[in-house]
Scaffold this motif. Structure first.
Motif, PDB file in Angstrom:
ATOM      1  N   CYS B  70      53.168 -14.947  10.117  1.00  0.00           N
ATOM      2  CA  CYS B  70      52.196 -16.112  10.352  1.00  0.00           C
ATOM      3  C   CYS B  70      52.681 -17.521  10.516  1.00  0.00           C
ATOM      4  N   PRO B  72      53.629 -21.562  10.663  1.00  0.00           N
ATOM      5  CA  PRO B  72      52.955 -22.553   9.941  1.00  0.00           C
ATOM      6  C   PRO B  72      51.659 -23.126  10.138  1.00  0.00           C
ATOM      7  N   TYR B  73      51.312 -22.922  11.570  1.00  0.00           N
ATOM      8  CA  TYR B  73      50.106 -23.658  11.948  1.00  0.00           C
ATOM      9  C   TYR B  73      48.908 -22.667  12.280  1.00  0.00           C
ATOM     10  N   ARG B  74      48.986 -21.520  11.423  1.00  0.00           N
ATOM     11  CA  ARG B  74      47.867 -20.775  11.606  1.00  0.00           C
ATOM     12  C   ARG B  74      47.606 -19.968  10.262  1.00  0.00           C
ATOM     13  N   ALA B  75      46.577 -19.129   9.990  1.00  0.00           N
ATOM     14  CA  ALA B  75      45.954 -18.786   9.083  1.00  0.00           C
ATOM     15  C   ALA B  75      46.180 -17.158   8.638  1.00  0.00           C
ATOM     16  N   THR B  96      55.254 -19.946   4.287  1.00  0.00           N
ATOM     17  CA  THR B  96      55.010 -20.341   5.661  1.00  0.00           C
ATOM     18  C   THR B  96      55.278 -21.518   6.233  1.00  0.00           C
ATOM     19  N   ALA B  99      51.068 -22.903   6.291  1.00  0.00           N
ATOM     20  CA  ALA B  99      49.896 -21.936   6.793  1.00  0.00           C
ATOM     21  C   ALA B  99      48.903 -21.642   5.770  1.00  0.00           C
ATOM     22  N   LYS B 100      47.483 -21.572   6.230  1.00  0.00           N
ATOM     23  CA  LYS B 100      46.219 -21.651   5.410  1.00  0.00           C
ATOM     24  C   LYS B 100      45.745 -20.039   4.962  1.00  0.00           C
ATOM     25  N   VAL B 130      42.239 -24.237  12.696  1.00  0.00           N
ATOM     26  CA  VAL B 130      43.531 -22.980  12.373  1.00  0.00           C
ATOM     27  C   VAL B 130      43.083 -21.618  12.792  1.00  0.00           C
TER      28      VAL B 130
ATOM     29  N   ARG C 228      48.188 -30.723  15.050  1.00  0.00           N
ATOM     30  CA  ARG C 228      48.470 -30.760  13.455  1.00  0.00           C
ATOM     31  C   ARG C 228      49.467 -31.874  13.056  1.00  0.00           C
TER      32      ARG C 228
ATOM     33  N   GLY D  90      45.111 -27.981  10.395  1.00  0.00           N
ATOM     34  CA  GLY D  90      45.904 -27.698   9.176  1.00  0.00           C
ATOM     35  C   GLY D  90      46.925 -28.896   8.832  1.00  0.00           C
TER      36      GLY D  90
END
Lengths: 334, 334, 334, 334
Positions: B70, B72-75, B96, B99-100, B130, C228, D90
């Motif tokens: 994953c 950094p900008y995804r979940a 990450t 990440a969320k 996200v 972001r 995010g």
């Protein structure tokens, strides 16, 4: 006949015993009876109140400390050949969230007050340039050189006057102390140190280092960061037990002395080839490709360093006969 | 009489033996003979070519995998009570790079295809929200529930069709397999799993987990991330040796069966109090504050969970007499 | 009489007009009619299909590109005096999540193929050292030197052969092109460039730069990263309109030529003092503290650079009379 | 006839004028005469000494503040539908370096003291769970609801007693104040606020928001973070000038009143369909797919919200006739 790295040595039998003895149910993480003793034992050892946290690698110890000492938007001054720069895969950038390493020069991987001052003066005091927050030194250095207490104190003075924190990567601090005979207190907090990675793994430990915090108020944050970095072992007693075994009967010093002695044997055998004074357990020699090959042909294992240079590392369990043979072989190179 | 956590149990004697036996000089890090065997041993175990990396905590295993799956900008979709959300100090965010975690509901900390689909459908397909990249499930779950191979495969199908990776936190996978008798292959890669944290520490290991990569091309990146996170132990053979000892003679299954059996004894003693079906080594019971105090007064140690609930955890070395006594005491509560 | 920085100049009147004209309701963010034209206009300008994204600062343009080209655990090679190293407050570390800048030397802040090769060769190919992922060059450089297409292509060849991406910080690319007369295509993608920060702000724009992606498949990720990072302006048409105004009637070249001409006037007035050949709009002169003070006393504003050096920067709107006066004053220093 | 978003509206003509007037050479970044006036003007407006920094997006304003208020290893409490959670890609995770958002429920996207207390009480006070560091509220909320000063103060009390910081996303604070008539001081710092994103872009500005720091000692860090995030515009005077134009003649309130009035017209036309009380410039209506299509067929543009719901947003420049027509059309739906 291995002279590749003290990293690769076996652990001392007492370490394995300590692990075995600590192998019983207790509170998980660091709530057990071994872990709880670290603060006291290290406070005694350092003659001041410290917090002492186990960590399973030197990289983790260094970078947890640095993350607490340097925010993401500032910089850490270190030597161009510091372990944190050359051998930790960018871990300082990861743990700090993007802080910068400013690289200094200096003989034998030691940094000087002049180098620190020059680097700081070169940075414009505005938001465009990354402002320094900390200095990190390695003792003994990556070239086996040692900072005396007075040298650390000189850096400590600069750090204090410029508002910088001071960290020591002491992966081989034991070897340094074995050489200088100085008190741990003198070369650390009395010299201005905020945090210390006290290394045991290269010195006969298995997988436990101790992060010693002279600035004890950092402990809460670092405990959280340790967990967050996946470094809070659930059966942490096995780490604490190793550290206690190293410290309580002076094993750390005994081991370091053994490694240093072996290095001295090697150093004395080829004084004309030495690239650095030998003050710990690393010996750097001039050696041509042919000479290096000749040594390898006799069964010695070691690193090639830069072109025409080799690195020999001794350890607590260096085989005496192998050391003598390597010494003889080096001398025989002429 | 400890029923607090399998985390706190002792390591199995064979683990200590394996550490002791591996305690000799060898190549540092993961170049030694033990570490090199992991890929082969786990490829056999899983009936397909895998890469198998030792790591010293479950948090590290989970988060190294998730960081590779994953950006950094995804979940990452997981259950609201997943260990990565509730018990890792935000480690997924750290590893990450921000990440969320998108939290799903579901009974017994299991997530359902419906919950995954609903969560994904709710996310607008634009740069403002996200976008998901991965699903993480825990098996057995934090409530001791087990995903059967078919259930994992249903999530694997969704993952594939939506372009998501699938990770399993298998801190207690051994307990799950001990219950279902399913093949490891069926509940993992054949069901669509990309990565697995195969846990040993809660199951009689000391400090070694195995990160199993079915998507073998992730190994290079994860090896770098492992080093960068301070998780590349220099004497890694002690980690590999533990894992081999757990796997090679089926100790992992034997230990898990012992823990599960003990849990069944507890479950059967108080069927009316069970908050969740008992499928692994955790037993959650309804118990008032008075009842809980009464059990503690008899010498039993355990966690209070939510109000009116307690958690009992058995382990490979749960004392049979203590288990029987606790069963009797629970039954006696009426 | 300001020669401090082209950053501080006014925007060209046509830019303000363009902003005013675009000031009507339209789709928010980058869905408006101006933003949608960027890809086409820049594809024409560069003679190949590109993606073109507005960003409001050069730092953002550079670092969004670098974050897409270099994962957190790898390194970007750049000159020791590159803007990304010296003037962006550590933004590359922030945007990439901790990637490292490896600093190269070279005259006039230009990096050479030799320097790149030497730096790469010095890095051991293992997990302990941070492996390079990208090269970043500045054209014109921070010392007003220009890379010709052939020079970029030489770096592009190395990049390709070593598996590195190639980025150009073109904050003053217009000035470079105004000097060389080369085609944009030749000095960018034909030379191996993956991404370009095409600067307008130092060249008469107000607050819009264009991030040009020759590797168009990066666009999706960079659009997410832009949002972001808080760089997706809701009324983005005002950014797109500026860029279109700069590009569509050749204003970017006209402005750059004006700035360069002014710099040539200054250069010719004091040829013996030049520290670097003047190829763009920056003039670095030797000047003692007294000489520098003498110029300031006559009303000229500029930066002191290193000791005994001053920096004069011209811009699109440099006042002709002020330039002549400064030229005369410099010449008069002898 | 656009009711999609106040984001998409044009800027007020005075804003364009202010940009044009500020378009002359001055000190770069924020050293110019306009930028320097912000602290004073906002200190007057808020009746206390504040620091006021321009930023070009609301996301940047929010996340720069949050990064200064919450370390990477802690959490921010916010509503499940807060802009920072749902619409900033995010960004809080990016700017903070991985901090967590803990999501609260509450009607109309308002959070209540009870919800904050319950969420905090649920977090175990140990290193395993992420401890909260800050609360973020949006005023007016994402559903156009308004916090009165007393409500903010109740949250401020909890924040203080629990050691949490308090941030307000005031993207539509002007609309809230236009409704309540409260003093800015009362709803912000007197109620316990540490930082405020004071929004102008949705209210007739072009691309400038003001980050107001009541905790003025945060300014140095945030200025560095702003630069590091690529948000320090070199011609920042164009941002400061916009903000001054909004504030100095009360334009911010005038614009907000216009938008709110238009919303009231819409609200009164379909009282039976209202999903939330209308307290700012957003109107959420029940509307079936057919009804929604019918409105669109008449030329009205707006967002579909959840199934059976639509969102109508008015702005400072909402066309009076279009508003009346939409009101009539809504009423006609029955």
């Amino acid at each position: 006949m291995r002279f590749v790295s003290d990293n690769a040595a076996a652990a001392h039998p007492k370490i394995i015993e300590a692990i075995a003895e600590s192998n019983r149910p207790d509170t998980a993480y660091d709530g057990d009876q071994w872990s709880k003793r670290l603060d006291g034992v290290f406070s005694d050892l350092f003659e001041t109140k410290v917090r002492a946290l186990w960590v399973s690698t030197g990289t983790a110890a260094n970078c947890l400390a640095l993350a607490a000492l340097c925010p993401p938007y500032r910089a850490i001054l270190c030597h161009r050949e510091a372990h944190i720069e050359t051998d930790e895969a960018g871990a300082p950038g990861f743990f700090t969230g993007g802080a910068k390493l400013v690289l200094l020069d200096g003989p034998g991987a030691k940094i000087t007050p002049e180098a620190v001052n020059a680097a700081c003066d070169r940075i414009w005091k505005d938001v465009h340039q990354v402002q320094p927050a900390a200095i990190s030194i390695t003792n003994a250095t990556e070239y086996g050189r040692v900072y005396r207490a007075g040298e650390v104190a000189a850096l400590g003075d600069i750090a204090r006057s410029r508002g910088l924190a001071l960290h020591m990567d002491g992966a081989r601090l034991a070897n340094a102390i074995a050489t200088t005979g100085e008190r741990l207190a003198d070369v650390t907090w009395r010299a201005g140190l905020d945090t210390l990675s006290f290394g045991f793994i290269k010195n006969g430990g298995l997988n436990a280092e101790c992060l010693v915090l002279f600035k004890t108020e950092l402990a809460d944050e670092i405990e959280v960061r340790r967990k967050r970095a996946g470094h809070l072992s659930s059966k942490g007693r096995m780490l604490a037990a190793q550290i206690l075994a190293m410290v309580e009967d002076g094993l750390w010093l005994k081991n370091a002395r053994a490694a240093n002695s072996a290095a001295q044997v090697l150093a004395k055998a080829a004084p004309g080839r030495l690239l650095h004074p030998v003050e710990a357990n690393e010996v750097f020699l001039k050696a041509s490709a042919e000479e290096s090959a000749a040594l390898r042909a006799q069964g010695f294992e070691f690193y090639d360093w830069r072109e025409g240079e080799i690195r020999l590392v001794t350890s607590w369990d260096s085989d005496e006969r192998a050391v003598q043979m390597l010494a003889a072989a080096s001398a025989a190179l002429g």
